[in-house]
Write a protein that holds these residues in place. Structure first.
Motif, short mmCIF file in Angstrom:
data_model
loop_
_atom_site.label_atom_id
_atom_site.label_comp_id
_atom_site.label_asym_id
_atom_site.label_seq_id
_atom_site.Cartn_x
_atom_site.Cartn_y
_atom_site.Cartn_z
N PHE A 66 0.85 -1.20 0.00
CA PHE A 66 0.00 0.00 0.00
C PHE A 66 0.89 1.24 0.00
N PRO A 67 0.34 2.36 -0.49
CA PRO A 67 1.17 3.57 -0.60
C PRO A 67 1.47 4.15 0.78
N ALA A 68 2.53 3.65 1.39
CA ALA A 68 2.75 3.85 2.82
C ALA A 68 3.46 5.15 3.19
N ARG A 69 3.98 5.86 2.19
CA ARG A 69 4.76 7.06 2.52
C ARG A 69 3.92 8.32 2.32
N LEU A 70 3.72 9.05 3.41
CA LEU A 70 2.94 10.28 3.36
C LEU A 70 3.83 11.47 3.74
N TYR A 71 3.45 12.64 3.27
CA TYR A 71 4.17 13.86 3.69
C TYR A 71 3.17 14.80 4.33
N GLY A 72 3.46 15.21 5.54
CA GLY A 72 2.56 16.12 6.25
C GLY A 72 3.31 17.35 6.71
N ASN A 73 2.57 18.26 7.29
CA ASN A 73 3.18 19.47 7.85
C ASN A 73 2.85 19.56 9.33
N LYS A 74 3.86 19.94 10.08
CA LYS A 74 3.69 20.05 11.52
C LYS A 74 2.92 21.34 11.83
#
Length: 351
Positions: A66-74
């Motif tokens: 599954f597309p396991a890598r996410l990018y978020g912002n703190k």
């Protein structure tokens, strides 16, 4: 004391790390190791059909990445944080085990925002390891909508050694064509070499197929760090072996057929569920089985695998199966002949 970690070290030229797979899946190179004659042949992957007969069995891992890598912002700082989803802990409370990078900035109580509209939020609940965190996702929608959102925001979790950007094609390239059961964060790479056409040809030749599931975790790639291998602790991975697979495989054992484990993950699943009279039992649960030399294999008498990282548990399993000196000879030959290594690399068939 048995084998030592230092016996699994070798110099791997950087240019042999595969950034891209072969253009056609089944045209990667294939090194064939014959344990009986101690000979090495150089072929293409699709030639492996020549080494099998009717009623032999190919055992495949049908896990799906599954597309396991996410990018978020703190929150507040807006710092970009990579979140790598390892496993779901609780679907109702949407708790997940993840790795974060850079980790030093992420503390309990912090909130992370995902997507342009920030519709997905995660709160840090706990620290598990230096980079590990437990996150609770907050999303206004049903469980299925939440999972769809994760899929939409996530990207293909290409291994870290690949330095290029992820391309849209990777979603398909980094998935076996028989992937069904979602749950892996890395592809079972030996299976990537099978094309629809090759599977069809094997089927026409009369081979049988058995599917097992082992959800590959990141622990698969963890280098061993203790010189005494018996002290190494494997991460646990979830595995399932159902009745149709055990029936096919046990019948092949009885008839003395070739049973080929397609990949180290298949081999580990099979060896985690051996009965006292060396047949295969059904299995449902977690396995942390670590196979290193010397080891007596009970189920498969043949395996397909890629070329692995120095000091990896994968290489240790290959050593146990092929014999250490024979494996070393094969790896030296692979470097000399410029075979490609790692996930998108070439393959080895050990018979």
């Amino acid at each position: 004391m048995g084998m030592k970690l230092s016996q699994f070290n070798f110099d791997l030229p950087k240019e042999l790390l595969a950034e891209y797979p072969a253009e056609n899946r089944d045209e990667a190179r294939l090194m064939v190791l014959n344990r009986k004659t101690q000979t090495i042949e150089h072929k293409l992957f699709k030639d492996l059909i020549d080494y099998f007969d009717a009623d032999d069995v190919m055992v495949l891992n049908n896990t799906k990445v599954f597309p396991a890598r996410l990018y978020g912002n703190k929150e507040k700082t807006g710092a970009r944080i990579e979140v790598f989803l390892l496993r779901e802990l609780n679907s109702e409370t949407r708790l997940w085990d993840v790795l974060v990078d850079p980790a030093r900035k992420i503390r309990i109580g912090n909130k992370l925002y995902f997507g342009d509209d920030e519709s997905l939020v995660a709160e840090v609940i706990d620290n598990t390891t230096s980079r590990g965190r437990t996150l609770r996702f907050l999303y206004d929608g049903s469980y299925q909508e939440f999972r769809n959102k994760l899929t939409e925001l996530g990207e293909t979790p290409l291994p870290k050694y690949i330095k290029r950007e992820v391309e849209p094609e990777d979603a398909e390239r980094y998935q076996t064509i028989f992937a069904k059961e979602e749950g892996a964060v890395a592809a079972p790479t030996a299976g990537l070499h099978f094309s629809k056409h090759l599977l069809k040809r094997l089927e026409i030749k009369g081979l049988n197929f058995a599917e097992v599931t082992l959800h590959v975790g990141l622990g698969t790639f963890s280098p061993v760090e203790v010189e005494d291998l018996s002290k190494h602790k494997m991460d646990s991975e979830e595995a399932y072996i159902h009745a149709p697979a055990t029936a096919t495989i046990n019948n092949a054992i009885k008839e003395n057929r070739r049973i080929c484990a397609v990949g180290t993950t298949v081999m580990r699943a099979l060896e985690s569920s051996v009965s006292s009279n060396h047949t295969l039992n059904e299995f449902s649960g977690w396995t942390n089985k670590f196979i290193f030399p010397p080891y007596d294999f009970s189920i498969a008498n043949c395996m397909i695998t890629n070329f692995h990282t120095p000091k990896s548990t994968l290489m240790m399993m290959v050593s146990a199966f092929a014999g250490h000196d024979f494996m070393k000879e094969a790896y030296e030959e692979a470097v000399k002949e410029k075979y490609k290594f790692y996930s998108y690399g070439d393959a080895m068939l050990i018979i």
